[in-house]
Design a protein around this motif. Structure first.
Motif: not given
Length: 249
Positions: A103, A141, A224
């Protein structure tokens, strides 16, 4: 073209009207003998959180300090990474660092490109630009990683090949974003575009900002999720036999 208007402040008495549809739904929940505790709790929590974050952001914006913004961004990444593994509690601790790195990199790249190149934010740490965009990026994300992890476990329990399971997980994770790409402008005007139009900005300018946001969110969620699936492959490979033995992931 008329000058951009300053968005009006909503009086509390008018804001209360916005609660009417929600209160009607809660009343129908009760009428149908459904549990309303979680719904009421969610609304109370929403009110408290938004009021607190309003005061907190006001302090952040007035402080205008790079280190405060960076600490807040790190906290957002750390919290979103933990929440992203909420549905895979058995593996949450082991995968936390993987989710955090995924992330941070995936969302961080999108945030840096948008704020420093697209918007040319000056100074680079301007809080009223970085914080709202970071919130959108890291939450998307987070959702991507969460959906991917949950679907990946389901696929691996079915003894699927990791590549097949990985592809299915990535596809599932991006379904909400892909649906948004299809619907934006036809079914819905997203929050940023709606807010700008309400404040008097030209719809053409608002559309440019919304295009930026959609690309930013899709890229952040996609990067991500892909990073998470790639970096966690070794961990999942070591857990395959365990999945076959246990019906609970």
């Amino acid at each position: 073209m008329r000058d951009a208007a300053v968005i009006s402040i909503i009086p509390l008495s008018h804001l209360a009207v916005a609660f009417m549809p929600a209160l009607l739904v809660i009343a129908l929940f009760y009428w149908w003998q459904l549990k309303i505790g979680s719904v009421v709790y969610a609304f109370v929590r929403m009110l408290v959180q938004l009021l607190l974050v309003g005061y907190f952001l006001l302090w952040i914006f007035n402080a205008d300090q790079a280190w405060i913004v960076l600490i807040l961004l790190l906290a957002m990444v750390a919290i979103s990474s933990w929440i992203s593994l909420r549905t895979v509690t058995r593996h949450r601790t082991a995968l936390y660092l993987t989710a955090l790195v995924s992330i941070a990199i995936g969302g961080g790249v999108a945030l840096a490109l948008v704020t420093q190149i697209v918007l040319e934010t000056d100074p680079w740490f301007r809080a009223n630009t970085l914080i709202p965009l970071a919130g959108m990026i890291f939450s998307n994300s987070m959702n991507g990683v969460s959906l991917a992890a949950d679907r990946l476990i389901i696929e691996l329990k079915s003894s699927a090949d990791y590549r097949i399971a990985r592809n299915a997980a990535l596809h599932t994770a991006l379904i909400p974003m892909i649906n948004s790409l299809f619907a934006v402008g036809l079914v819905a005007l997203p929050g940023m575009m709606t807010g700008q139009i309400l404040s008097g900005v030209s719809p053409l300018i608002a559309a440019r900002y919304q295009i930026m946001v959609m690309c930013m969110l899709f890229g952040a969620a996609g990067l991500s999720t892909i990073l998470f699936l790639a970096l966690s492959q070794k961990y999942w490979a070591n857990q395959t036999d365990l999945f076959k033995k246990s019906p609970n992931g």
